[in-house]
Design an enzyme around this catalytic site. Structure first.
Site, PDB file in Angstrom:
ATOM      1  N   ASP A   1      12.480  44.032  -4.949  1.00 23.29           N
ATOM      2  CA  ASP A   1      12.646  44.326  -3.529  1.00 23.29           C
ATOM      3  C   ASP A   1      12.739  45.838  -3.352  1.00 23.29           C
ATOM      4  OD1 ASP A   1      12.540  41.879  -2.404  1.00 23.29           O
ATOM      5  OD2 ASP A   1      14.698  41.579  -2.274  1.00 23.29           O
TER       6      ASP A   1
ATOM      7  N   ASP B   1      17.678  39.408  -2.397  1.00 25.12           N
ATOM      8  CA  ASP B   1      19.011  39.410  -1.808  1.00 25.12           C
ATOM      9  C   ASP B   1      19.183  38.351  -0.723  1.00 25.12           C
ATOM     10  OD1 ASP B   1      17.383  40.474   0.092  1.00 25.12           O
ATOM     11  OD2 ASP B   1      18.516  42.330   0.394  1.00 25.12           O
TER      12      ASP B   1
ATOM     13  N   ASP C   1      14.737  34.394  -0.633  1.00 23.42           N
ATOM     14  CA  ASP C   1      14.290  34.830  -1.959  1.00 23.42           C
ATOM     15  C   ASP C   1      14.646  33.830  -3.058  1.00 23.42           C
ATOM     16  OD1 ASP C   1      13.233  37.316  -1.123  1.00 23.42           O
ATOM     17  OD2 ASP C   1      15.239  38.183  -1.088  1.00 23.42           O
TER      18      ASP C   1
END
Length: 982
Positions: free
Chosen positions: A391, A689, A693
């Site tokens: 990310d 997070d 996900d």
């Protein structure tokens, strides 16, 4: 209806100041409240949520008092309702571990044989010397006891380490109201009666009932078996008011009254019934199989030795015309004991122990470096990772969001209080109200008493931006009545909220990805704050603003609204509109890169690990940030979700080796990429997070969740929690993963050398000698203790070195024992066997040239020299084992590991005491100075041999696929120098 339940007398005595009437419910009267099936009648009998709150002495608006940790009232609640923590799982006691260790079949046989040896050795008619005949048997029992104790103590300590880490992985912060304030507290400190705040992505930490909320939907499938999400609300509206611990909030947010925690909650009861032991990691299983095979080999050697030696004993007696007496029984017993001892030495039970110790030590060190390991197997897997899908927000960047520029009616690039004069007053309320109410973030107090933004950092930045106009989000949220929430959707890349404007009208506020918001608008607010049609020219202005912000690595957020007549808008049924909105403006949010990220990315690339960035930003922003991080370089490609989804599987396989950036990626995009990478033979690590996900985190070989910004669902789906949300911590995890794997390989090459040499010397020495092994059972057991336990502890605690990141990852198909390891094992085994047989057959002639007192062949003194030399060869070879591959200097960083140095020193001291003072117990005699020098110098030559072996060039075959392969795709035609596809 009021229910009065007496408290147990012991409670009254403990509580002191509190009376029985302080609480009118205990756990027995709350167990059937939140249960399966659910019991709405029970809630009605208690007077609904308000009546239940009264009986629990809690104010639904204020919550419990602020200071509820270690107070009399909290202790009272804990005694009555329990703590929100499950008791420790059953742990094996040290005594039970000792018993388990003694259940080993070979040790049992050895103990029985040693006992028989003691009895026969102590009887006059079966012993050559009854005064000393029992010593060998007792010495073997003592050695078995020592080996068992040391192994059991190590296992017991490791069990405690794993338990401690498991507790840390279970601890997290949750949001609740206390004293009217929103605050963060540890999940362990949540009490019955707390008013808990639940939000999208949360896993509910206790049973409770709904107080208030918006669009609250929970997934209870893992507990109830019902696959459909359950909408939560007031029972007066015919909705389900019960929130079950362990269920996940899929949409919306709200508040709940906690009615059961810990073992009294529904999830707690289920978890207590499902507790299982920690499973072995794949490497532990692989080494267990190897140990079993080596053990079978040792058993075969021992059986062959008995089959040869026993007949030879009787044949020798017959040839020499010696009578077979009762003492022969003792001789045969000693032969059997020697054979069984070979089996004990051959079985490398230290292999699984080395893995356990390396994992336990590595996990503790990783925790200190902000990596909380939740899954043991991930420690070893991470060392072999070939690609990291990361990310951006919070991992590559600092997650310190600030609005720095924007285009609201007109462009601005300086955010200060003068901005209120730039933005027309007529739309300031629209701007600030939309931001404040269309957000779940708030300023809360954490457990340390500090004020911080709780929730999305992007929303936190927007809330701070509203202060520029003097807005107070608390006042706005109290003033506006929310009719319906449209939670953030990764598919739509936006969120919305419908509020009451007046008696006749409602207003929809929307915010999200700037391109998506712009697409949904057909009007905008001009420089004077008037609504104008969004024509091609105006749209181009905003598109240029978005591109400009993105080029400056700003995250862009679009803001829009639309007014409706209440009579024309069915907000209970309608979905959030995809068109007809009025654009308020675009805001640019800066999230600075972490200063250490570029170096960390470079380290990964130097270690043969491909770093890919998957982000929700647009492709221009994503490319600029990726270039600054060093992820995107000339020749690499980037694309957005649209182009990615248009590609076929075959096209993806050609493009993925050079794909470095995936912009506007959705959870399904991330999951598809992870699955494709795995299909291509990659070992994939993924960071995430958000709740969305979790599929990719679960599917990846190693999933990294964010300890600060991560949702509970993401953390639950991950293998490792990054406590500081920092990409550099992933590099440390890779470093430790490789170090753990290397520590095991170091121990493996050290142990297998001893296995080969000890078994061969004992076997050949017994067969071709006088029927007696030059290494006695006690001596072999001491060698076994050095080999299995002390070396495992020494080599498993070696710290990582930077050069671990200067080589490609280990392929998942690569063998456990590499070519260089076989070179070292066989080379040292040949050297040690040569030395041992030279000492066995002509050693007395060599030593008699420089010692004063002649050494008699096959005497105790002769065998003491053989044993002492063997041990010192292992000690120096333990230094050789510190390095793998072709590194020449085994002493590098040796003093950086005090445990290793201490164990080496202790082993030398014990060996000196063993030889000098062991006497008949250890079958040794004190050696002279020249004999000690000879043993140590001979052992020192192991270092010389190790140096020469490492100078022999060995090339390991590549077990990694060619990840640099790249072919073009029709979708890449016209790509820029970075291969951008959008």
């Amino acid at each position: 209806m009021s229910i009065l339940v007496s408290v147990y007398p012991s409670h009254e005595e403990d509580i002191g100041l509190h009376k029985v009437e302080d609480f009118t419910l205990d756990t027995r009267h709350l167990e059937d409240l939140v249960s399966i099936p659910k019991n709405p009648k029970r809630l009605a009998d208690l007077g609904g949520v308000k009546g239940l709150a009264d009986k629990l002495n809690v104010n639904l608006d204020e919550g419990l008092p602020v200071h509820m940790i270690m107070t009399e009232e909290s202790n009272l609640r804990i005694k009555r309702y329990g703590r929100n923590i499950l008791p420790d799982p059953p742990q094996d006691s040290l005594w039970s571990m000792i018993i388990d260790a003694l259940k080993d079949e070979t040790l049992i046989i050895l103990v029985i044989a040693a006992t028989i040896s003691i009895i026969l050795g102590a009887l006059k008619w079966t012993s050559h010397d009854p005064k000393t005949g029992w010593i060998d048997g007792v010495a073997i029992l003592v050695a078995v006891a020592i080996v068992t104790m040391v192994t059991s103590i190590n296992n017991y300590k490791n069990q405690g380490r794993f338990l401690e880490l498991n507790k840390k992985s279970a601890d997290k912060q949750v949001k609740l109201f206390r004293g009217g304030q929103q605050m963060l507290v540890s999940i362990f400190d949540v009490l019955v009666g707390d008013v808990l705040v639940v939000d999208t992505g949360d896993i509910i930490c206790g049973d409770g009932v709904f107080i208030e909320g918006h669009s609250l939907v929970c997934d209870e499938s893992s507990l109830t078996g019902e696959s459909d999400p359950v909408k939560k609300g007031s029972p007066e509206n015919g909705m389900d008011p019960f929130l079950i611990s362990g269920s996940m909030v899929q949409e919306g947010f709200g508040r709940m009254l906690v009615t059961a925690v810990g073992v009294n909650s529904l999830n707690g009861r289920i978890m207590m019934s499902l507790r299982t032991e920690i499973e072995d990691t794949p490497l532990q299983e692989k080494l267990g199989v190897l140990a079993e095979r080596i053990g079978k080999f040792g058993l075969a050697v021992a059986a062959l030795m008995i089959l040869i030696t026993v007949p030879k004993y009787f044949i020798t007696k017959k040839v020499n015309d010696e009578p077979i007496t009762a003492a022969s029984v003792s001789d045969i017993t000693q032969i059997v004991v020697g054979a069984i001892t070979i089996v004990v030495v051959a079985v490398p039970e230290g292999l699984p122990l080395a893995v356990t110790m390396a994992l336990a030590y590595g996990m503790l060190k990783m925790f200190k470096e902000n990596n909380l390991v939740r899954n043991l197997a991930s420690c070893e897997t991470m060392g072999g990772a070939t690609t990291i899908c990361s990310d951006k927000t919070g991992t590559l960047t600092q997650n310190v969001m600030t609005v720095v520029a924007g285009h609201i009616c007109k462009p601005f690039d300086d955010v200060d209080y003068n901005l209120r004069y730039v933005v027309p007053a007529s739309i300031q309320t629209i701007l600030t109200d939309g931001i404040c109410v269309n957000s779940n973030a708030y300023e809360g107090t954490n457990s340390k008493g500090r004020t911080e933004v709780v929730g999305s950092k992007t929303e936190g930045a927007l809330l701070q931006f509203t202060k520029t106009f003097g807005a107070d989000y608390v006042e706005v949220r109290k003033r506006l009545h929310v009719e319906k929430l449209y939670p953030f959707s990764s598919a739509r890349k936006r969120m919305g909220v419908l509020v009451t404007l007046d008696e006749q009208h409602v207003r929809l506020y929307v915010k999200g990805a700037s391109e998506r918001i712009l697409e949904a608008c057909d009007s905008y607010l001009d420089a004077d704050g008037n609504i104008q049609p969004l024509g091609a020219d105006a749209k181009e202005v905003y598109e240029k603003a978005i591109f400009g912000f993105a080029s400056d690595t700003l995250r862009t957020i679009g803001l829009a609204y639309k007014d409706y007549k209440k009579a024309e808008y069915d907000y209970e049924e309608a979905d959030e509109p995809n068109f007809g909105l009025t654009l308020v403006g675009i805001l640019g949010i800066r999230d600075p890169l972490r200063p250490e990220v570029r170096g960390a990315v470079r380290q990964c690339q130097g270690a043969g690990i491909v770093v890919r960035m998957l982000t929700g930003d647009n492709i221009v922003t994503a490319e600029n940030i990726a270039r600054k991080c060093g992820i995107l370089q000339p020749g690499d490609i980037s694309m957005d979700s649209f182009a990615f989804n248009k590609m076929s599987e075959a096209e993806l396989e050609r493009v993925i080796p050079r794909l470095r950036v995936l912009a506007r990626s959705s959870p399904l995009d991330k999951l598809r990429l992870v699955n494709k990478l795995k299909d291509m033979g990659e070992i994939v690590a993924v960071t995430g997070d958000g709740t969305n996900d979790s599929p990719a985190l679960k599917q990846a070989n190693v999933g990294f969740s964010m300890g600060i910004s991560g949702t509970e669902v993401a953390i639950a789906a991950s293998d490792v929690v990054l406590l500081d949300d920092n990409f550099a911590s992933i590099v440390r995890a890779v470093l430790w993963g490789r170090n753990i794997y290397d520590s095991i390989c170091k121990f493996l090459q050290f142990q297998l050398t001893i296995n080969i040499v000890a078994v061969t010397v004992a076997f050949v020495g017994t067969i071709y000698g006088n029927g007696k092994s030059p290494l006695t059972g006690v001596q072999l057991l001491w060698i076994n203790l050095i080999m299995d336990t002390m070396a495992a502890l020494a080599l498993a605690t070696e710290p990582p070195t930077p050069d671990l990141l200067e080589r490609p990852p280990t392929g998942k198909d690569s063998p456990l024992i590499t070519r260089t390891m076989w070179r070292n094992i066989i080379g040292h085994a040949v050297f040690q066997l040569t030395v041992q047989f030279v000492l066995l057959y002509i050693g007395t002639d060599i030593y008699n040239n420089f010692v004063h007192e002649k050494i008699i062949k096959d005497s105790v003194r002769h065998y003491t020299i053989i044993f002492n030399t063997f041990v010192f060869m292992q000690l120096f070879n333990e230094i050789n084992a510190r390095v793998l591959g072709n590194k020449l200097n085994p002493f590098r960083g040796i003093f950086a590991n005090p445990i290793y140095v201490t164990i080496l020193f202790i082993t030398v001291v014990i060996q000196v005491l063993f030889v000098t003072f062991g006497g008949e117990v250890t079958s040794t005699v004190p050696l002279g100075v020249y004999e000690w020098i000879g043993c140590v110098v001979t052992g020192f030559f192991s270092l010389v041999v190790g140096l020469l072996l490492r100078m022999i060039p060995i090339k390991e075959p590549s077990y990694l696929k060619n990840h640099g392969k790249f072919e073009t795709s029709p979708l890449l035609d016209g790509a820029n120098k970075y291969g951008s596809v959008d």
